[in-house]
Enzyme design. Sequence first.
Site, PDB file in Angstrom:
ATOM      1  N   SER A  81      54.531   8.672  69.842  1.00  0.00           N
ATOM      2  CA  SER A  81      53.573   9.503  69.108  1.00  0.00           C
ATOM      3  C   SER A  81      53.859  10.984  69.215  1.00  0.00           C
ATOM      4  CB  SER A  81      52.169   9.219  69.627  1.00  0.00           C
ATOM      5  OG  SER A  81      52.172   9.313  71.028  1.00  0.00           O
TER       6      SER A  81
ATOM      7  N   THR B 112      48.645  12.235  70.839  1.00  0.00           N
ATOM      8  CA  THR B 112      49.189  13.583  70.922  1.00  0.00           C
ATOM      9  C   THR B 112      49.185  14.109  72.344  1.00  0.00           C
ATOM     10  OG1 THR B 112      48.303  14.021  68.762  1.00  0.00           O
ATOM     11  CG2 THR B 112      48.572  15.931  70.183  1.00  0.00           C
TER      12      THR B 112
ATOM     13  N   THR C 203      52.793  16.545  68.259  1.00  0.00           N
ATOM     14  CA  THR C 203      52.571  15.144  67.892  1.00  0.00           C
ATOM     15  C   THR C 203      53.459  14.729  66.715  1.00  0.00           C
ATOM     16  OG1 THR C 203      50.823  13.557  67.313  1.00  0.00           O
ATOM     17  CG2 THR C 203      50.765  15.649  66.173  1.00  0.00           C
TER      18      THR C 203
ATOM     19  N   ARG D  88      51.268  14.181  55.143  1.00  0.00           N
ATOM     20  CA  ARG D  88      49.965  14.277  55.819  1.00  0.00           C
ATOM     21  C   ARG D  88      50.110  15.139  57.089  1.00  0.00           C
ATOM     22  NH1 ARG D  88      47.928  13.144  61.171  1.00  0.00           N
ATOM     23  NH2 ARG D  88      45.718  12.698  60.998  1.00  0.00           N
TER      24      ARG D  88
ATOM     25  N   THR E  89      42.751  15.154  70.685  1.00  0.00           N
ATOM     26  CA  THR E  89      43.613  14.026  70.338  1.00  0.00           C
ATOM     27  C   THR E  89      42.747  13.011  69.594  1.00  0.00           C
ATOM     28  OG1 THR E  89      45.071  12.316  71.249  1.00  0.00           O
ATOM     29  CG2 THR E  89      43.194  12.944  72.600  1.00  0.00           C
ATOM     30  N   GLY E  90      43.392  12.166  68.814  1.00  0.00           N
ATOM     31  CA  GLY E  90      42.633  11.183  68.051  1.00  0.00           C
ATOM     32  C   GLY E  90      42.801  11.398  66.555  1.00  0.00           C
TER      33      GLY E  90
END
Length: 338
Positions: free
Chosen positions: A79, A198, A216, A226, A249-250
């Site tokens: 990631s 990330t 990330t 994106r 993060t997420g």
Amino acid sequence: MFNRRKFLGSSLLASTGWFLRTPGTTSFTYVNKPIVISTWDFGKAANAAAWELLSRQGKALDAVEAGVKIPEADPNNHSVGYGGLPDRDGHVTLDACIMDENSNCGSVMSLENIIHPISVARLVMEKTPHIVLAGDGALQFALANGFKKENLLTPESEKMWKEWLRQSKYEPVINVENKKYSAADKSFAPGGPQNHDTIGMLALDAAGNLSGACTTSGLAFKMHGRVGDSPIIGAGLFVDNEIGAATSTGVGEEVIRIVGSHLVVENMRLGLSPRDACRKAVERIVTRDPQKAKGLQVGFLAMKKDGSYGAFCIQKGFTYAVRSGSEEKIYESESWFS
Ligand code: SD4
């Protein structure tokens, strides 16, 4: 059960932080420095690299760059950087940003073929009058500054992508607990690396200055082009040297919507602890759409100017790593849903 209050109490006693006189008063404030914190378990190795510099009076800015370069170069981390999972067209596109104690900042978005996007982001900050370079322009800038073009798609990541292509289900999966991509059942199953996680890192150096970095490969199998929250100053990262710093993060879309890291720092400005400031930001996301929040993961991590730190996330499973003169530890963040 882990008692955070008790732990903090004992760690402060053993710590190497300093007491500073509050200007114009006779009172002293304890400052826990130097210290570095970062997202997820793999933050531990990244912190170790940052600590090398911080423990020798190095600058927070240099420390966060050196720290996040560790997962960027790790092919087993799917990631971040090299080995990151590609977008749905097979391109590994990287997002990163960095911010220092003087509100200088730099960012790259959708950068391809460069193993250390964080260092390109730093150069954008230091060598250009701009803050963000994106896509091909970012690549040209990197190449002009001596970065080498490399293939970042590892055989393992390519295999996962090809498996994903069979169904091409565009459904970003949240990082609830540890997920491992299983080629057999074509899904992320418990027990391995997460599909997106990330690294965001915050450091306070011996001089008392804060800096942060975030890097990330974004959501796995995302649409080409994106961009998530991670390279957006104020969303994935924010540093205010007077108050504190935060990172996230997420699912980036949800963080961008509330300008999450900036919100966390502003919450600390209002007097909230790092943990409570993060919780308030999570609350903003959850209350906006409680039903949707059940299927989302977002985690915030924050540090105040005095070196105190905390985190909060939506779903269980978000961890963060801490390194200071008195501790080297991974904590599990508290979550909105249990
Ligand atoms: C993004 N926030 O691109 C990043 C991904 C991430 O844990 O942090 N995943 O939206």
